[in-house]
Design a protein around this motif. Structure first.
Motif, PDB file in Angstrom:
ATOM      1  N   ASP A   1      70.044 102.932  82.230  1.00 57.41           N
ATOM      2  CA  ASP A   1      69.782 101.833  81.313  1.00 57.41           C
ATOM      3  C   ASP A   1      70.801 101.882  80.183  1.00 57.41           C
ATOM      4  N   ASN A   2      70.499 101.238  79.071  1.00 58.78           N
ATOM      5  CA  ASN A   2      71.470 101.170  77.983  1.00 58.78           C
ATOM      6  C   ASN A   2      71.772 102.523  77.360  1.00 58.78           C
TER       7      ASN A   2
ATOM      8  N   ARG B   1      73.721 105.880  81.258  1.00 55.90           N
ATOM      9  CA  ARG B   1      74.286 105.168  82.402  1.00 55.90           C
ATOM     10  C   ARG B   1      75.229 106.098  83.155  1.00 55.90           C
TER      11      ARG B   1
ATOM     12  N   SER C   1      77.671 106.307  87.093  1.00 51.53           N
ATOM     13  CA  SER C   1      78.145 105.674  88.328  1.00 51.53           C
ATOM     14  C   SER C   1      78.598 106.768  89.287  1.00 51.53           C
TER      15      SER C   1
END
Length: 270
Positions: A171-172, A175, A177
């Motif tokens: 979320d904000n 985060r 990846s």
């Protein structure tokens, strides 16, 4: 819980990794670069038509399995139950890529979980020669969405199909990846992950610590691939989970990384 809105993957990129055997110390080739912007994929008219044919074929195939189960008194396959409800919108992307050789082969990804779980059908081929896999990562990928998918050209030189998913999670406040790498065999599939980006504003223990990093991933192809991650940016307090003994190196420097095995439920339907 997985995000209820699984975003349409970016336009598929097919990595043209060299098929030659790399000797020890050879120059690594690109595995993933997180910097280029990824436009949203829109299926062409021909791709939409192919997607429609695939959905019709899956429904027919599922109905045939139900009839056989009823005929022989077998319980209905729980994973088959979703196939009859599939629509063309559930086709996330379709592409033609050279997986194991220079000869192209079609791949289609279908969202079987309909945004309520990371469950997919991975379909290789077309027409009567389709090969269908049910795929569900059982490692916790809460609040994750697929950003990009592309073919890998036999990184470990064993002649098997390989597929890469770029996923974004969190979320904000937190985060990350990762690059998920899948390899398909005749009887199964296995998955590994490399985290290449992280941005945190609040650590799980609390506090207001900001930190993050972004890495460029490369690989030296071979029976035991050698993966490296080069720092593109870093800031604040950070932690690089791919190599527990290391912190993120300075910008421009690279470190050898090892993919982390991921739990995966898979089943070849056909």
């Amino acid at each position: 819980m997985v995000s209820p809105h699984l975003r349409t993957p970016a336009r598929i990129l097919c990595l043209a990794l060299s098929s030659a055997v790399l000797l020890a110390g050879a120059t690594p080739v690109l595995l993933h670069d997180p910097r280029p912007a990824s436009p949203v994929q829109h299926l062409t008219q021909a791709e939409r038509a192919e997607a429609g044919r695939l959905i019709s074929w899956l429904r027919t195939w599922e109905a045939g399995n139900r009839r056989l189960n009823a005929l022989y008194g077998l319980p209905a396959g729980q994973r088959y139950d979703h196939l009859g409800a599939l629509t063309q919108r559930d086709v996330q992307f379709t592409l033609v890529a050279p997986w194991r050789s220079a000869r192209p082969e079609r791949l289609t990804l279908v969202d079987l979980g309909k945004g309520e779980g990371m469950q997919y059908l991975v379909v290789f081929g077309e027409g009567t020669r389709r090969e269908v896999w049910y795929l569900r990562p059982t490692t916790n990928f809460s609040l994750c969405v697929i950003r990009q998918v592309y073919a890998l050209r036999d990184v470990d030189l064993n002649g098997r199909r390989e597929l890469a998913f770029v996923i974004a999670c969190g979320d904000n406040a937190q985060r990350s990846s990762s690059l998920l790498m899948l390899e398909f065999t005749a009887s199964g599939a296995q998955m590994e992950a490399l985290r290449f980006q992280e941005d945190n504003e609040v650590w799980p223990e609390g506090g207001q610590v900001r930190g993050g990093f972004q890495m460029l991933l490369k690989v030296e192809k071979g029976p035991t691939p050698r993966y490296t991650a080069q720092t593109l940016r870093r800031y604040g307090a950070f932690y690089f989970p791919a190599v527990h003994a290391y912190k993120v190196p300075p910008v421009g420097q690279a470190v050898v990384v090892k993919p982390e095995p991921q739990k995966l439920e898979f089943l070849r339907f056909k």
